[in-house]
Design a protein around this motif. Structure first.
Motif, PDB file in Angstrom:
ATOM      1  N   TRP A  11       2.958   6.102  -4.751  1.00 15.79           N
ATOM      2  CA  TRP A  11       2.082   6.782  -3.799  1.00 15.79           C
ATOM      3  C   TRP A  11       1.347   7.956  -4.463  1.00 15.79           C
ATOM      4  O   TRP A  11       0.179   8.231  -4.135  1.00 15.79           O
ATOM      5  CB  TRP A  11       2.909   7.298  -2.621  1.00 15.79           C
ATOM      6  CG  TRP A  11       3.124   6.239  -1.569  1.00 15.79           C
ATOM      7  CD1 TRP A  11       4.208   5.451  -1.402  1.00 15.79           C
ATOM      8  CD2 TRP A  11       2.197   5.867  -0.556  1.00 15.79           C
ATOM      9  NE1 TRP A  11       4.048   4.585  -0.354  1.00 15.79           N
ATOM     10  CE2 TRP A  11       2.801   4.817   0.200  1.00 15.79           C
ATOM     11  CE3 TRP A  11       0.914   6.286  -0.197  1.00 15.79           C
ATOM     12  CZ2 TRP A  11       2.185   4.211   1.282  1.00 15.79           C
ATOM     13  CZ3 TRP A  11       0.300   5.674   0.881  1.00 15.79           C
ATOM     14  CH2 TRP A  11       0.917   4.658   1.601  1.00 15.79           C
ATOM     15  N   ALA A  12       2.007   8.625  -5.384  1.00 15.36           N
ATOM     16  CA  ALA A  12       1.349   9.738  -6.075  1.00 15.36           C
ATOM     17  C   ALA A  12       0.182   9.247  -6.913  1.00 15.36           C
ATOM     18  O   ALA A  12      -0.899   9.875  -6.959  1.00 15.36           O
ATOM     19  CB  ALA A  12       2.365  10.489  -6.956  1.00 15.36           C
ATOM     20  N   VAL A  13       0.360   8.099  -7.587  1.00 12.95           N
ATOM     21  CA  VAL A  13      -0.738   7.540  -8.381  1.00 12.95           C
ATOM     22  C   VAL A  13      -1.908   7.159  -7.476  1.00 12.95           C
ATOM     23  O   VAL A  13      -3.080   7.404  -7.792  1.00 12.95           O
ATOM     24  CB  VAL A  13      -0.235   6.324  -9.195  1.00 12.95           C
ATOM     25  CG1 VAL A  13      -1.411   5.582  -9.838  1.00 12.95           C
ATOM     26  CG2 VAL A  13       0.740   6.768 -10.265  1.00 12.95           C
ATOM     27  N   VAL A  14      -1.584   6.558  -6.318  1.00 12.97           N
ATOM     28  CA  VAL A  14      -2.651   6.131  -5.402  1.00 12.97           C
ATOM     29  C   VAL A  14      -3.386   7.346  -4.832  1.00 12.97           C
ATOM     30  O   VAL A  14      -4.623   7.380  -4.775  1.00 12.97           O
ATOM     31  CB  VAL A  14      -2.057   5.266  -4.279  1.00 12.97           C
ATOM     32  CG1 VAL A  14      -3.099   5.011  -3.187  1.00 12.97           C
ATOM     33  CG2 VAL A  14      -1.554   3.947  -4.840  1.00 12.97           C
ATOM     34  N   LEU A  15      -2.619   8.368  -4.389  1.00 10.12           N
ATOM     35  CA  LEU A  15      -3.241   9.490  -3.694  1.00 10.12           C
ATOM     36  C   LEU A  15      -3.957  10.447  -4.642  1.00 10.12           C
ATOM     37  O   LEU A  15      -5.049  10.932  -4.343  1.00 10.12           O
ATOM     38  CB  LEU A  15      -2.177  10.256  -2.899  1.00 10.12           C
ATOM     39  CG  LEU A  15      -1.559   9.491  -1.720  1.00 10.12           C
ATOM     40  CD1 LEU A  15      -0.472  10.337  -1.063  1.00 10.12           C
ATOM     41  CD2 LEU A  15      -2.619   9.112  -0.697  1.00 10.12           C
TER      42      LEU A  15
END
Length: 526
Positions: A11-15
């Motif tokens: 999720w951190a990579v996506v956000l």
């Protein structure tokens, strides 16, 4: 915990990486534009097309009268007549009279629209008359010999005559400026049409014919002189010295308005359009063309008249008919001889071989093998008149037809008003386009062109109000060119039609496979 860290990392990579990268790569760059200022220019709030028409009054009395109080009273009364006639009108030139000895030393010559020279009329004359100098901006006003400066009636009569005469001199220019103003208002949705909205007033000229024959304005024109002969002669012509002698002075005078390039060509055995059938007139002992034949005279299929130049081309044709169809005349021509004007295209002149009448029989000689300066002079004089008509100078039927400098000055002011209004209207259209299409891209080049347009408009408007008409036209041309460059930017047109449905169709196949595992993984981790 390990499963939570893995889900959190995805999720951190996506956000923090995916979404910013997506926003940067898919956002449409829109350079800042002064939309409110652009709209104000198109609505005429930034600049009113008004300019002074200075008329220097010169005392040319042969009796040596000095400019006394009565002359100043005359100027004051004429100015009152002119102001009353202009009351309620906006835009265009405002006539202002002044004594040449009082002021004007710091005023440029181009700001003086005309010089009014007061002269006594012929002894015994009871009416005021006037005449114009062909090569000067001078208007000679001959007041009647019965004029008495001490009489209020005589002063009122001369004042009224001078005011009406000056209004007539600049009447056609006023109509043209009014036409451009109403055309601009119509483009902004404020009028009922450029031509239909114009109200014909008493003394006005027929503007519809003038607008129909005028060629579109350009800072550069290309003129082609063509010699088409139905036989093999003449095989040469003195066109270069003829242009330098008869036409170059006019082109030089027009150089502040437009630049001209000139070329010439000769074609042998050139027949006019096959649909033309000249009729034999025994009374005139000549072959005749009707008015219907004139518009179809050009043989576009065989005559090499197609130009590859990017600038507008003006064609002037000298046609020498075959000996069997000579002399070829236009009996219905009104003052134009064997020549006619083709609106927005050019002109044609028929040069017949010499004829002699022997024993009541018309004998037609062969055309000369070479056309000299004297042979070409009548045709080039006609072409000069046609060129002025195509460019939009005041028509020959007006009262200023005999003063070429006043006509050219009038054309300069007309074209200045046209370029100013054209650039302003284009800015307004661009502002409406940007507001109507939020997804349209605006590259930095558009913002730069808009800034240059507004700067040039401000300079042109200031120069126009100061009477520096040549400088105003120069800046107006820059404004019009930059405005057109901004409006027709290629990169703007490519993204005009990019609907939201297309975006959804592109993103759904990507969001589904990526979003479902992320959401399911986050749910299991919780």
């Amino acid at each position: 915990r390990q499963r939570g860290r893995v889900v959190f990392s995805f999720w951190a990579v996506v956000l923090f990486l995916g979404l910013p990268l997506w926003y940067i790569t898919t956002s449409i760059y829109r350079a800042p534009l002064p939309l409110s200022q652009m709209t104000a220019w198109s609505e005429g709030k930034e600049c009113k097309i008004e300019f002074p028409l200075l008329v220097d009054v010169v005392i040319g009395s042969k009796e040596g009268n000095s400019p006394g109080l009565e002359v100043r009273d005359l100027i004051r009364n004429v100015q009152l007549h002119l102001d009353d006639a202009r009351e309620g009108k906006t835009g265009g030139g405002h006539l202002r009279l002044r004594l040449a000895e009082e002021e004007g030393k710091d005023i440029e010559e181009e700001s003086v629209a005309a010089v009014l020279r007061l002269l006594p009329g012929e002894p015994g004359s009871t009416e005021h008359t006037h005449s114009l100098q062909p090569s000067q901006r001078t208007i000679d006003l001959f007041y009647a010999s019965t004029y008495n400066p001490a009489s209020s009636a005589s002063l009122a009569s001369l004042s009224s005559y001078a005011a009406k005469m000056l209004q007539m001199v600049f009447r056609e220019e006023e109509q043209m400026v009014r036409y451009f103003l109403e055309k601009a208002a119509s483009s902004n949705g404020e009028g009922n049409g450029s031509r239909e909205g114009m109200q014909q007033q008493p003394g006005d000229f027929d503007m519809s014919r003038k607008i129909a024959r005028m060629i579109r304005y350009s800072s550069r024109y290309h003129i082609t002189f063509s010699l088409f002969t139905a036989s093999a002669i003449p095989s040469s012509w003195d066109i270069i010295p003829a242009i330098e002698t008869y036409l170059t002075p006019l082109l030089t005078a027009l150089s502040p308005i437009s630049n001209f390039t000139v070329e010439s060509q000769v074609q042998f055995y050139a027949s006019f359009s096959p649909t033309i059938r000249p009729l034999r007139n025994e009374e005139l002992s000549a072959w005749t063309l009707t008015k219907d034949d004139l518009s179809n005279f050009i043989n576009s299929a065989e005559w090499p008249l197609t130009s590859i130049k990017s600038d507008p081309t003006i064609n002037f044709i000298i046609y020498i008919p075959d000996k069997s169809l000579s002399p070829l005349i236009i009996p219905e021509s009104t003052g134009g001889g064997n020549a006619w004007l083709l609106p927005q295209w050019g002109g044609v002149a028929i040069l017949n071989p010499k004829t002699e009448v022997e024993a009541n029989i018309t004998v037609v000689h062969d055309p000369p093998a070479h056309l000299t300066l004297d042979d070409l002079k009548p045709s080039l004089d006609i072409f000069a008149t046609q060129l002025l008509a195509l460019l939009g100078t005041p028509s020959a039927s007006s009262s200023i037809s005999s003063s070429l400098p006043i006509r050219i000055d009038s054309l300069t002011r007309q074209r200045t008003a046209e370029t100013l209004l054209s650039a302003s209207t284009t800015l307004g259209s661009l502002a409406r386009l940007v507001r109507a299409l939020p997804s349209i891209a605006i590259p930095p080049t558009v913002s730069t062109s808009v800034s240059k347009t507004i700067t040039a408009l401000e300079r042109s408007c200031a120069a126009l109000k100061e009477g520096k008409f040549n400088h105003a036209l120069k800046e107006g041309r820059i404004a019009a060119e930059e405005a057109e460059k901004a409006f027709f930017e290629r990169t703007m047109v490519a993204l005009v039609y990019f609907p939201d449905e297309h975006k959804v169709a592109v993103y759904l196949p990507l969001l589904g496979p990526v979003g479902v595992p992320l959401i399911m993984g986050a749910g299991k981790a919780l």
